[in-house]
Design an enzyme around this catalytic site. Structure first.
Site, short mmCIF file in Angstrom:
data_model
loop_
_atom_site.label_atom_id
_atom_site.label_comp_id
_atom_site.label_asym_id
_atom_site.label_seq_id
_atom_site.Cartn_x
_atom_site.Cartn_y
_atom_site.Cartn_z
N GLU A 124 43.91 44.45 35.86
CA GLU A 124 45.31 43.47 35.47
C GLU A 124 44.88 42.24 35.54
OE1 GLU A 124 47.97 43.95 39.88
OE2 GLU A 124 46.10 42.57 40.01
N CYS A 137 46.25 35.33 30.88
CA CYS A 137 44.83 35.88 31.29
C CYS A 137 44.69 36.72 31.32
CB CYS A 137 46.00 35.17 33.27
SG CYS A 137 43.77 35.10 34.24
N CYS A 144 35.53 42.84 40.81
CA CYS A 144 33.98 42.01 41.03
C CYS A 144 33.14 41.27 41.47
CB CYS A 144 34.81 40.47 41.34
SG CYS A 144 34.42 38.80 40.39
N CYS A 148 33.80 36.25 46.40
CA CYS A 148 34.03 34.22 46.57
C CYS A 148 34.46 34.34 47.63
CB CYS A 148 34.95 33.65 45.64
SG CYS A 148 33.64 33.63 44.16
N CYS A 151 38.99 34.66 47.47
CA CYS A 151 40.14 35.02 46.14
C CYS A 151 39.77 36.86 46.56
CB CYS A 151 38.77 35.31 45.34
SG CYS A 151 39.66 35.83 43.40
N GLU A 209 33.63 38.02 36.58
CA GLU A 209 32.90 37.31 36.07
C GLU A 209 32.69 37.61 34.68
OE1 GLU A 209 31.48 34.01 35.10
OE2 GLU A 209 31.51 33.66 36.83
N LEU A 263 34.78 25.54 41.12
CA LEU A 263 33.74 24.69 41.60
C LEU A 263 34.50 24.80 43.16
CD1 LEU A 263 32.31 22.83 41.57
CD2 LEU A 263 34.00 20.77 41.56
N CYS A 382 46.70 32.69 40.66
CA CYS A 382 44.90 32.66 40.57
C CYS A 382 44.93 33.20 42.19
CB CYS A 382 45.68 31.11 40.82
SG CYS A 382 42.92 30.36 40.63
#
Length: 411
Positions: A124, A137, A144, A148, A151, A209, A263, A382
């Site tokens: 995407e 984006c 991935c 996380c 996410c 990543e 972060l 996001c």
């Protein structure tokens, strides 16, 4: 599965998509460096004395004019065009689906042909229009590997890295769909102005990543910033990483684009849970790499992304810790209200708490804008991207739509 099979809020505007394309085993010229493109042409019989000129022609047609068909290259001889069609491709990926959010955000589900013995893959990409600029984006991996916990993309297993061609093709396709290439009839050599582009900025913040796919990302971004082609300023390209420390040093030395750090926590114990790569590269190592990033100044700050999770990382103590952590680093902190997705156990911080957090950061001298959620209704915000090759079940889609209406109303 058709476009009607996915969640469609009341104001979502489904768009026509391309027809499935024949999966071609031909190598693409997109994503090759000039040297690689010259070598590919030489291998197919182009004379040495013509290589530089032919590469220049192709570079202009592919990256300035944005053509996806060799027959459109009107200043290339017919014999040369036939050779190119026989041996190479410059086709775009298939658009499986295009969605437009209530706020104008666009999300494309793209399908790429198989590589080697693999299968076709889907990723995407998201376009976010804003006043005075438009940001694309871009994804760097299918899935991935970082997991996380907040996410959505991290819940999909890593399938493979994207090639430089596949990374660049997201930008080329977006410009196609947005009418962002010059008129095909414009004089040869015409280059789009820096101002007025619909895609003025790109961010490597999509699926995956980027620094675990360093070589392909490097090639793609250097081509995107090439002054004789796509011509994006490196100050308008931002690479976001969760903290692959060795490659942060390489990014500064070899690519030179703007840096963003995902972060989300200021203590190692909490970041270990939220961003598990922290166990390998803890905060001290990450911040040392940030302080060493080339060219840092108030005009070239590192962006630190901080998702606001209710009762997890949103206290004033966390805000104080953030100020201490970033001491001495020219920085901007993007505060991101958590974007929900089906199955998550996290909640977004209360808006009043987000504003208190932002006010504290601002009073310490750091810019801390609260990012306006964009494209939530099409899972384009996001942390929400996830290849539709792992689609939500119907019950999940209905539950998500009901949640969005309950939280935000039908508007």
């Amino acid at each position: 599965m058709s476009a009607t099979d996915v969640m469609t809020p009341s104001k979502l505007k489904p768009m026509p998509v391309s027809q499935p394309v024949e999966l071609s085993p031909k190598p693409s010229l997109i994503g090759l460096t000039r040297e690689e493109m010259g070598a590919a042409l030489k291998e197919k019989g182009v004379a040495d004395k013509q290589i530089k000129m032919r590469v220049s022609q192709l570079w202009n047609w592919i990256y300035v004019r944005g053509v996806s068909d060799f027959d459109a290259m009107v200043n290339v001889s017919k014999d040369m065009r036939e050779m190119l069609k026989t041996h190479f491709t410059i086709a775009r990926p298939e658009i499986v689906e295009e969605q437009v959010s209530n706020d104008g955000t666009r999300k494309w589900l793209l399908r790429f042909p198989p590589r080697g013995a693999g299968r076709p893959v889907e990723i995407e990409a998201v376009y976010i229009p804003e006043e005075g600029r438009g940001t694309l984006c871009i994804s760097s991996q299918v899935g991935c590997s970082l997991t996380c916990s907040f996410c959505h993309t991290g819940t999909q297993r890593l399938v493979r890295n994207l090639t430089a061609e596949e990374i660049l093709s997201q930008l080329l396709l977006a410009r196609d769909r947005l009418g962002d290439f010059p008129d095909r009839e414009a004089p040869q050599g015409t280059i789009m102005p820096a101002e007025g582009r619909k895609v003025s900025n790109i961010v490597m913040m999509g699926m995956g990543e980027p620094l675990y796919n360093f070589d392909s990302v490097k090639t793609a971004l250097l081509i995107a910033s090439d002054g004789d082609g796509l011509s994006l300023s490196k100050r308008r390209i931002t690479l976001s990483t969760s903290g692959v420390v060795p490659e942060i040093y390489r990014t500064g030395d070899e690519i030179g684009v703007m840096l963003a750090i995902s972060l989300h926590a200021v203590r190692d114990d909490l970041r270990d849970m939220l961003v598990p790569i922290n166990k390998k590269y803890p905060l001290k190592e990450l911040m040392d790499a940030c302080r060493a990033y080339p060219g840092l100044s108030n005009a070239r700050r590192i962006t630190f992304e901080y998702v606001m999770l209710k009762g997890v990382n949103d206290s004033l103590e966390d805000a104080k810790g953030l100020i201490q952590l970033l001491k001495g680093v020219p920085a901007k902190i993007n505060l991101i209200p958590f974007n929900p997705w089906p199955g998550t156990n996290y909640q977004c911080s209360d808006w009043e708490q987000i504003e208190k957090f932002a006010d504290f950061i601002n009073s310490a001298g750091y810019a801390s804008p609260i990012r306006t959620p964009r494209g939530r209704d099409i899972l384009a915000a996001c942390g929400q991207l996830k290849s539709e090759s792992e689609r939500m079940r119907k019950t999940e889609r209905l539950a998500f739509e009901a949640m969005m209406i309950a939280n935000h109303g039908e508007d």
